[in-house]
Scaffold this active site. Structure first.
Site, short mmCIF file in Angstrom:
data_model
loop_
_atom_site.label_atom_id
_atom_site.label_comp_id
_atom_site.label_asym_id
_atom_site.label_seq_id
_atom_site.Cartn_x
_atom_site.Cartn_y
_atom_site.Cartn_z
N GLY A 236 9.04 12.96 0.05
CA GLY A 236 9.41 11.56 -0.11
C GLY A 236 9.03 10.98 -1.47
O GLY A 236 8.29 11.59 -2.25
N HIS A 237 9.48 9.79 -1.70
CA HIS A 237 9.26 9.14 -2.99
C HIS A 237 7.77 8.88 -3.26
O HIS A 237 7.03 8.52 -2.36
CB HIS A 237 10.07 7.86 -3.15
N ASN A 238 7.40 9.08 -4.49
CA ASN A 238 6.03 8.84 -4.97
C ASN A 238 5.03 9.88 -4.48
O ASN A 238 3.83 9.76 -4.76
CB ASN A 238 5.50 7.45 -4.55
N GLN B 201 14.86 2.19 -6.73
CA GLN B 201 13.92 3.30 -6.88
C GLN B 201 13.89 3.64 -8.36
O GLN B 201 14.81 4.28 -8.87
CB GLN B 201 14.39 4.48 -6.03
N ARG C 137 13.19 10.69 -5.81
CA ARG C 137 12.48 10.14 -6.96
C ARG C 137 11.59 8.98 -6.52
O ARG C 137 11.75 8.42 -5.43
CB ARG C 137 13.45 9.70 -8.05
#
EC number: 2.3.1.191
Lengths: 353, 353, 353
Positions: free
Chosen positions: B263-265, B222, B242
């Site tokens: 969540g990520h993004n 990540q 991240r």
């Protein structure tokens, strides 16, 4: 040291992790649990017991438990020296096994197991790494763990345990015989006696309150406290916000599970049960003996009557009467919910055919 | 020290827990809130005010608030020296009570209450137990609490407060006048000004990303950051992962409640509201002024338009148009959802009869 | 230092936050990923690569990735020196770009990205502020972060990292090459090798168990452990309670996301996926390769078969067969759920007209 997937289960009350007292006679256990003794049919007598275990692993010096007809086959084969069970099952005891007969066998079990495994008492030591502020009042026999931080003016009642890394805010009051878990943060709160906060609980932070201003949201000061009455438990990583203009209140004896959210100004009555991941929004009030099942959500500013039961994942948008059982999102009576499910299934099949 | 269930509520702004400034004149409060003064009908004048309180407990030197017709009976009986209210209610003021008349009374209230109870400013001290790494840049008037850990290369802007037990990772940047709560962990992040992270927030840990390999899951690195813009608040025990290849972004002015998962993004626009226990999955994008109510869940890779409102417990599986109101799981327009509820009830009753 | 809303995204693998190794040749990357090389059409050769990046930002010395037809336009314009992709897309590579052709391109990507960005290994240092109890066994190359607390009798395997502020309880066992995040609390647990616990995870606290007594709830001692097998990951602020009479078990290779609740005595098989905010109640058992999507809830004492998939927000009240796909609350097959949705919409429209 590897843990393989074939590692057998630990034995209950593993001595590496659990404090144990005893042994106890059958008479001791009957007294503590309120159960009636039924001597083993084979006439053995005067035995002492060293612990508790489930039917299939218990040895002759252990006490076991049966609460469900489903497990009768295990009862027949158990080696347990004694079994706690209801009157209806007492005839099924093997000859070598005594009975502790109770109309409330699960409660009797709780008491017998707790007799062998009492909650560890405070070690009455303050770890030298703990940071204790000015004018803190600490009662007798308080344990303060490594790196705990106690703010100025806080009060900790006799017999309480403040675990490693807990942070107790300024002027917070914690009663007697409380157990404050690792990494708990408490501020702006008054906490009663025999309260247990599990690791990671957050109590007393600002409620979620803001007004819409011309340049974005503007915070509304949250000027109330959190009041937690006696004998409350709050599960790991749960959050209870302080009130905005009055206090957030958790009534005596209430049990809150893990990852639960309690909003500002909410008021829970006595002996409520709030299961994991449920959320109670701001200013909502629960009566006494209310059950909120897992992942249920209650909007703000509603009232839930005494002994009402809110089902898992229920979405409650309006008041619930005392004694009612509701489920679904939006909430409706259990019976209506399951009738709806059946009707829709029928319509849908017909529609598809 | 016992807290009994009959303990009266604390008074708002309890001086043991809340800092208070003042007193202020009616003119001061009108200026700060943009409200118009309506003098008390009994002609009293020149009064000063020492704090805020709800209608039923306010004293003559306190300011209170009315926003809802439902509470008009309390207005008639209040002893408050002044009340903030909308123009429609101003005729109902008792003779001894001045009015602060505002078309946005809740905002006026937020400002008046904040005037008496400003956010405590940094104490500008570094507790000697804090552990600060190498090459850390710390601005003026920064407070660093007991046992906080600041990693090498981190930057903390002027006026910020890093509370007890917070852990700021290597090279993390935190802007000016931020408030980082107890037990917060931040890594791999750039954080703007006036950001508040409540206790137990986790920011910057790995997103949930892995590929299926022949022997189990294999982690996908990540490699993005978390960017938190100015004036954001994140509630207790919430988690923001991240990004994987780009950054997770929280837009300026957005308010996130407790126990929320981002969540990520994911990319949230400006001034969004995300209520407790909601979850926003990876790579989903919110426009500006979006509201996500409690326990709602958004799948990944969808877009929610500006000013859309997602209802409590809503399950959003596809894009939502700007300005839309959706609820239900799967999400649908509010109107359709409640029509469905009514139709199903009707069908079900018919089916049962 | 201000972070404005127009700040560009960071570049993936920002060197301030991410360790990077290399450079690597195309042959290295093919070997590590099992992909086949397709040389660039323009004949360039012998190139080395310094990192990974998405198609639209990658430079000639970076490797990128394509998994979805939707992004073919980005492939045509990419400056990447190499792209990992499936055989179907290999003809679309620009002339200046080499291909790493794989039938499992996402897995190949995971391996290439991990090759440039391996998980940082232990620094093998014990921070002097860490508090380590008596009779603790610590393997080689263990890193213990600032203010971590390790209880008496604990064992930490070689190569593991215990981060800042983690609290490891008495006699807890942690295997080799584990990564225990900041503010984690673990008690009453045996943990395998290569296990990652993200910040704020709580493992081993009491399950939610009590009997109803005459004066309120009485706690049932929770006498089991938590067993976490090899290669498990548990996301930030998730909670896993220890068993009551047997152990709570997390099978090898299972991945648990953030804010997940696992109740006492639950047993998860190998390589399960449990997405954020899902909850698994006490004594429920999952087979292997089960997927539980976000915000799903499983009641207690049920069994979920191997490879079953439980949809987001699903409420599971009974056993689920191996391989089944269920969604809805109560849970039903995917097909039935979406047919119900369509039928209800149709009925409701008809009803309204």
């Amino acid at each position: 040291m590897a843990v393989s997937s074939t590692l057998p289960d630990s034995l209950p009350g593993d001595r590496r992790f659990f404090h144990r007292v005893g042994p106890f006679s059958l008479a001791d256990l009957a007294a503590v649990s309120g159960a009636d003794i039924r001597e083993a049919a084979d006439g053995r007598h005067g035995q002492v017991f060293t612990g508790v275990a489930p039917l299939h692993v218990a040895s002759p010096d252990e006490v076991s438990f049966l609460d469900n007809r489903r497990y009768l086959p295990l009862l027949e084969e158990t080696k347990a020296g004694a079994v706690i069970l209801g009157p209806a099952f007492s005839e099924k005891l093997p000859a070598h096994t005594a009975g502790l007969i109770s109309k409330a066998p699960y409660l009797a079990w709780a008491r017998v197991a707790s007799h062998f495994h009492p909650v560890p008492s405070s070690r009455s030591v303050r770890h030298p790494s703990a940071i204790v502020g000015d004018n803190v009042q600490i009662g007798e026999n308080v344990e303060i763990g490594p790196l705990a931080v106690i703010g100025d003016g806080a009060r900790i009642g006799a017999g309480s345990v403040i675990s490693a890394h807990a942070v107790i805010g300024e002027n917070v009051q914690i009663g007697e015989n409380c157990r404050i878990g690792a990494h708990v943060a408490v501020s702006h709160s008054l906490i009663g006696n025999r309260v247990t906060l599990y690791p990671g609980v957050r109590i007393g932070q600002d409620g979620f309150g803001f007004a819409v201003g011309p340049a974005g949201f503007e915070t509304v000061p949250q000027l109330g406290l959190v009041i937690i009455e006696d004998d409350v438990e709050v599960g790991a990583n749960s959050t209870i916000d302080r009130g905005s203009m009055k206090d957030t209140l958790i009534g005596a004896g209430t049990r809150i599970d893990n990852l639960v959210q309690i909003g500002h100004n909410a008021r829970l009555g006595r002996c409520c049960i709030v299961v994991s991941q449920a959320g109670i929004s701001g200013s909502t009030e629960l009566g006494d003996f209310v059950t909120i099942a897992a992942q249920a959500g209650l909007i703000g500013h509603i009232k839930i009557g005494d002994k009402a039961r809110v089902g898992a994942q229920c979405g409650v948008m309006s008041d619930v009467d005392a004694g009612a059982d509701v489920i679904g999102s939006p909430a409706m009576p259990f019976r209506e919910f399951f009738r709806n499910v059946a009707t829709l299934r029928k319509m849908s099949k017909k529609d598809a055919s």
